[in-house]
Design a protein around this motif. Structure first.
Motif, PDB file in Angstrom:
ATOM      1  N   GLU A 163       3.109   9.696 -26.440  1.00  0.00           N
ATOM      2  CA  GLU A 163       3.585  11.151 -26.998  1.00  0.00           C
ATOM      3  C   GLU A 163       2.638  12.185 -27.424  1.00  0.00           C
ATOM      4  N   MET A 183      13.030   3.060 -19.803  1.00  0.00           N
ATOM      5  CA  MET A 183      13.212   4.399 -20.510  1.00  0.00           C
ATOM      6  C   MET A 183      13.752   4.303 -21.965  1.00  0.00           C
ATOM      7  N   SER A 195      18.531   9.389 -22.232  1.00  0.00           N
ATOM      8  CA  SER A 195      17.302   9.073 -23.340  1.00  0.00           C
ATOM      9  C   SER A 195      17.655  10.547 -24.484  1.00  0.00           C
ATOM     10  N   TRP A 219       6.393   8.523 -19.361  1.00  0.00           N
ATOM     11  CA  TRP A 219       7.289   7.557 -19.323  1.00  0.00           C
ATOM     12  C   TRP A 219       7.159   6.473 -17.953  1.00  0.00           C
ATOM     13  N   THR A 269       7.682  14.499 -19.064  1.00  0.00           N
ATOM     14  CA  THR A 269       8.759  15.305 -19.685  1.00  0.00           C
ATOM     15  C   THR A 269       8.370  16.156 -20.975  1.00  0.00           C
ATOM     16  N   PRO A 311       8.522   5.803 -24.766  1.00  0.00           N
ATOM     17  CA  PRO A 311       7.822   6.463 -23.718  1.00  0.00           C
ATOM     18  C   PRO A 311       6.641   5.779 -24.020  1.00  0.00           C
ATOM     19  N   ARG A 368      15.172  10.791 -26.852  1.00  0.00           N
ATOM     20  CA  ARG A 368      13.948  10.677 -27.340  1.00  0.00           C
ATOM     21  C   ARG A 368      13.344  12.259 -27.919  1.00  0.00           C
ATOM     22  N   LEU A 394       5.926  13.786 -23.039  1.00  0.00           N
ATOM     23  CA  LEU A 394       6.080  12.238 -23.151  1.00  0.00           C
ATOM     24  C   LEU A 394       5.964  11.925 -21.696  1.00  0.00           C
TER      25      LEU A 394
END
Length: 438
Positions: A268, A262, A225, A257, A247, A265, A227, A255
């Motif tokens: 956020e 994946m 990822s 998940w 994460t 997310p 992201r 984020l």
């Protein structure tokens, strides 16, 4: 029903060296034990002396509830050693003892056991160590035992060469099961999926979040990822709800998940500071503690996001008494049913940037010393070159009803900050409007 919420400082301790990691012991007989690790970079003094050394110290404390006269923390032990980048207690006892793992600047993963002395005290003793690689720093570790499962105890460790190692503890000591190159630059963080401990995650300074299946081998990640827009430095699997992963990154975003998808997310949440550590609450499945470097420590409530709302997680409480980079943070499992002793805070809460008319520019230092430069905007946020600073502020929603059945609840926490070398122990109290505050 609306809920009242407040944080209160209980004690401040000067660690002398820069503090970057704190961990309460999760083993039931030692919930009152707190460990704190430090990191100090020593540079050569002259032009001809380009050498650097990284020293550290491990502190061991006992939290005592003896009334309001004595400070609750009692120092039990201090051990000088190589700088400590991360540490985690094994969630279950090994051979009847609590075990603390440390990722050290010497490139070693070190294990210590907590033992009772004949005099009734407790102290840490070296159990085993293993060098994960030459001329590298061990940066993070995680145990496979996050759901209090002792059937397959392993450790995952990441390092400054971008490698991830999986180790096991046998009678002869730590043994490496596998090691592979996971990231192009520093692998800041590694973590187990607590629900399937054959799966691990890693995050690096290459801005990538990756998943790995140990059964298939490390030749190809299960996902990559991108992201996060900056280095990924915190990962924590939710021990209460399967498939849920949190994460955090230098990009100031938390984020959430669902590991079954994946690509996108669930949520956020901007935090206003690089997210160095994330910790799910040990019993409340929707509470997430975030150490946000330039923007203090925050408690996020994730219930609506995990139920599919798609919006950011509201911040239900913040602790703002630190005066430097917010690095280490952890929840205690110790009960606070009775009023806890309280000592006055060491400093007044920091003023907002608008109130103070400016800020103290902090020199950001990579733990690996790969760069050392001022990386802040006028509001004190970590901003790398060629990145436009975000204009968003952390979401502060209404305080949420966390438990309809309880009139009041309290949590004990510890946090530490870097350049001012401070360890804080504090509590978070919340209660309904019609209930008496703790």
């Amino acid at each position: 029903m609306a809920w009242k919420s407040r944080t209160r400082n209980l004690q401040v301790f000067d660690t002398e060296l820069s503090a970057d990691t704190v961990e309460w012991c999760p083993v039931s007989s030692h919930h009152d034990i707190l460990a704190c690790g430090t990191y100090q970079l020593q540079k050569g003094t002259g032009e001809a002396d380009a050498t650097t050394s990284r020293t550290g110290r491990l502190y061991l404390f006992e939290f005592r509830r003896e009334g309001a006269v004595s400070p609750p923390l009692t120092e039990l032990q201090r051990i000088d050693m190589a700088a400590i980048l991360d540490m985690k207690w094994c969630h279950v006892p090994l051979s009847g003892k609590a075990v603390l793992g440390m990722a050290a600047a010497s490139g070693e993963l070190q294990l210590y056991t907590l033992s009772n002395s004949q005099e009734g005290g407790r102290s840490l003793h070296s159990l085993s160590s293993l060098e994960v690689g030459v001329e590298r720093l061990a940066l993070s570790l995680d145990w496979s035992t996050g759901r209090m499962d002792s059937s397959d105890v392993r450790v995952v460790c990441s390092d400054s060469a971008g490698c991830v190692s999986v180790l096991t503890l046998a009678e002869c000591g730590l043994t490496a099961l596998s090691q592979w190159k996971a990231h192009d630059f520093e692998a800041w963080i590694s973590a187990f999926s607590y629900w399937d401990t054959q799966r691990v995650y890693s995050g690096g300074d290459d801005c990538k979040l990756k998943g790995w299946d140990l059964r298939a081998g490390p030749s190809c990640p299960t996902f990559i990822s991108k992201r996060h827009s900056m280095g990924v430095c915190s990962i924590h699997s939710n021990p209460h709800q399967e498939h849920i992963l949190a994460t955090g990154s230098y990009d100031e975003q938390v984020l959430l998940w669902d590991e079954r998808n994946m690509q996108q997310p669930l949520s956020e949440s901007p935090t206003g500071g690089g997210v160095w550590r994330l910790k799910w609450h040990p019993t409340h499945e929707h509470l997430l503690l975030a150490a946000c470097m330039h923007n203090d420590f925050h408690i996020l409530h994730c219930k609506q996001a995990l139920e599919g709302s798609g919006g950011p997680c509201p911040i239900v409480a913040s602790y703002i008494l630190h005066n430097s980079l917010a690095y280490g943070a952890d929840w205690s499992r110790l009960s606070l049913e009775e009023p806890a002793p309280s000592s006055p805070p060491a400093a007044e809460p920091k003023k907002s940037f608008t109130e103070s008319g400016g800020h103290l520019r902090i020199q950001y230092e990579s733990p690996t010393a790969s760069f050392d430069t001022s990386l802040e905007d006028d509001a004190g946020r970590y901003i790398p070159e060629d990145i436009t600073p975000p204009s968003t502020t952390p979401p502060v929603g209404p305080v949420i009803n966390l438990n309809e059945d309880a009139s009041s609840q309290s949590c004990l926490l510890a946090s530490c900050s870097f350049y001012d070398h401070m360890l804080h122990v504090w509590r978070w109290d919340w209660a309904p409007d019609d209930a008496q505050q703790c």
